[in-house]
Design an enzyme around this catalytic site. Structure first.
Site, PDB file in Angstrom:
ATOM      1  N   GLU A 140      40.722 -31.720 -27.435  1.00 20.33           N
ATOM      2  CA  GLU A 140      40.048 -31.037 -28.542  1.00 20.33           C
ATOM      3  C   GLU A 140      38.616 -30.648 -28.189  1.00 20.33           C
ATOM      4  O   GLU A 140      37.730 -30.677 -29.045  1.00 20.33           O
ATOM      5  CB  GLU A 140      40.100 -31.875 -29.824  1.00 20.33           C
ATOM      6  CG  GLU A 140      41.508 -31.993 -30.392  1.00 20.33           C
ATOM      7  CD  GLU A 140      41.535 -32.448 -31.843  1.00 20.33           C
ATOM      8  OE1 GLU A 140      40.493 -32.405 -32.504  1.00 20.33           O
ATOM      9  OE2 GLU A 140      42.620 -32.850 -32.313  1.00 20.33           O
ATOM     10  N   HIS A 189      37.998 -40.051 -33.178  1.00 26.42           N
ATOM     11  CA  HIS A 189      38.699 -41.012 -32.319  1.00 26.42           C
ATOM     12  C   HIS A 189      37.664 -41.775 -31.501  1.00 26.42           C
ATOM     13  O   HIS A 189      36.555 -41.275 -31.270  1.00 26.42           O
ATOM     14  CB  HIS A 189      39.646 -40.302 -31.346  1.00 26.42           C
ATOM     15  CG  HIS A 189      40.909 -39.799 -31.964  1.00 26.42           C
ATOM     16  ND1 HIS A 189      42.152 -40.134 -31.486  1.00 26.42           N
ATOM     17  CD2 HIS A 189      41.128 -38.962 -33.012  1.00 26.42           C
ATOM     18  CE1 HIS A 189      43.088 -39.531 -32.217  1.00 26.42           C
ATOM     19  NE2 HIS A 189      42.486 -38.811 -33.145  1.00 26.42           N
TER      20      HIS A 189
END
Length: 466
Positions: free
Chosen positions: A54, A330
């Site tokens: 990402e 995350h």
């Protein structure tokens, strides 16, 4: 800067992080990803190979590269799909060869609000040269599997993620057969011991570093049925980090906080969450897998593992120094591999015959049942979309004919507008039904054949055949 004449490393530090860098969507993207670069550069011990997911824009990639170039002088931003796969590999050593392998099954274009199909998810591959011989090669695979939008087994994309796990397992097995160190990392969007996890560890020789060190760690969030069945108490945030390896949905991550905490953070308050806080939602979605190259031991005459696992940890838990937010939604997973003390062999490793390992037959039956179920769904989708295409064509023609007898100009305008919009929607649906769904069904047939073939070989092996 590292060079080709540097001695081969005796230790290898790996880091994998989902950066949450979606353009226009992820909050405070520029500030967070720049700080991610700062923290990678300041990490101790410093990483040698980094895989990012990402990291969607060249701007963010270059910002990270600028901050880490002295430590990781080699890097690759991978291009795929319409918007890009968001995959990056950084390395201390030269990257000899790269490839972006897109998954044959990867979402649906109609689900534009999810975006998996449009980013062209796949596997970012890099062959990294760490020394002069062929045993000094690491083959790195960085990926981001399709997101689960419902809990298994009700996830409509379970078939896609299963097929993706199958594909990356084949890539890693091929690298292991070449005798190279294999490193697979990324956001796999799967729980430990789930179907995708078992496929990777069965159909390739790689192992999940966390379960090597913590074989009894959680197999889901404390609130998940699979974890509740174990009858364990709800873990704390500290326990989830140190034992369960939770990288996602942690109570420590500011992007998962409740509205009250977020309001305090928005006001500039540095809210502190204690390590003893109950953490029922945290789970592990990010992984590092590895398989060691082999070397010949002259004292025993046997092949031994060249690399072994030293440690693994959850990292990147720090906050932004001024915004006080987590650097991503995350946390990172990190691992250290160490090389055996024996002298590196100069023998070229070309192929290794890896032992065939198989899942239980009922698991292959489960995969085949999922394929059949999903294929039926897509066949219905194709008929509906092509039928809708035909209906819209007739409607468009009908509207155009109606213009001839229209008593007023505004009625003619409405009919023309309906005709144009209907024709456009019909053509779009016809393209998805006739082209995309047909392509997806063919990919499903390939996957189905591979699973059936593997099942037959598993039966043959169980019966003592070759």
């Amino acid at each position: 800067m590292a060079s080709r004449v540097d001695p081969p490393p005796s230790q290898l530090r790996i880091l994998s992080l989902n950066c949450w860098g979606l353009k226009f969507i992820s909050k405070l993207r520029n500030e967070r990803l720049s700080e991610i670069g700062n923290q990678i550069a300041a990490a101790h011990p410093p990483p040698d190979i980094v895989g990012l997911q990402e990291c969607w824009t060249q701007q963010d990639y270059l910002a990270i590269r600028d901050r880490t170039h002295h430590l990781l002088p080699y890097g690759k931003f991978y291009h795929s799909g319409i918007f890009g796969g968001g995959l990056v590999i950084l390395s201390r050593w030269p990257i000899e060869e790269t490839n972006m392998v897109q998954y044959p099954l990867n979402g649906r274009p109609a689900a534009f609000y999810r975006g998996d199909w449009f980013v062209g998810k796949g596997v970012a591959c890099a062959r990294i040269r760490m020394g002069p011989t062929k045993s000094d090669v690491a083959e790195v695979f960085c990926t981001h599997l399709h997101a689960p939008y419902e809990a298994e087994p009700f996830d409509s994309y379970l078939c896609h993620r299963t097929a993706q796990a199958w594909e990356i397992a084949k890539l890693m097995r091929g690298a292991a057969e070449r005798g190279h160190l294999v490193i697979g990392m990324g956001d796999f969007n799967m729980l430990p011991l789930s179907l995708a996890h078992r496929i990777i560890e069965t159909h390739s020789p790689v192992r999940d570093v966390w379960r090597i060190l913590h074989p009894d760690s959680s197999i889901g969030a404390a609130r998940d049925p699979v974890e509740k069945m174990r009858g364990l108490p709800v873990p704390s945030t500290e326990y989830n980090l140190k034992v369960n390896g939770a990288t996602c949905d942690s109570a420590l991550n500011t992007w998962r906080w409740n509205k009250a905490h977020k309001r305090r953070l928005d006001k500039g308050e540095n809210v502190v969450i204690e390590g003893s806080v109950s953490d029922p939602n945290a789970k592990r979605l990010d992984y590092i897998f590895f398989s060691s190259g082999r070397r010949h031991d002259p004292t025993t005459g046997q092949e031994t593992a060249e690399w072994t696992l030293k440690d693994a940890n959850v990292g990147m838990t720090m906050r932004h120094p001024t915004l006080h937010c987590s650097l991503s939604d995350h946390f990172s997973v990190e691992a250290t591999l160490v090389r055996s003390a024996a002298e590196p062999t100069t023998v070229d490793h070309i192929h290794y015959a890896l032992p065939d390992t198989y899942l239980p037959l009922d698991v292959y039956d489960e995969i085949l049942a999922n394929i059949t179920k999903y294929a039926k769904r897509e066949q219905i989708q194709r008929r509906l979309r092509l039928g809708h295409f035909g209906y819209q064509i007739l409607l468009s023609i009908g509207c155009l004919v109606g213009v001839w007898w229209s008593p007023h100009n505004y009625v003619s305008f409405i009919l023309m507008l309906v005709s144009t919009l209907g024709f456009g929607v019909g053509v779009l649906d016809g393209l998805m039904g006739g082209l995309f769904v047909s392509s997806e069904l063919r990919a499903l047939k390939e996957f189905q054949w591979e699973v059936r073939n593997t099942r037959e070989r598993a039966i043959s092996a169980a019966n003592g055949g070759s």
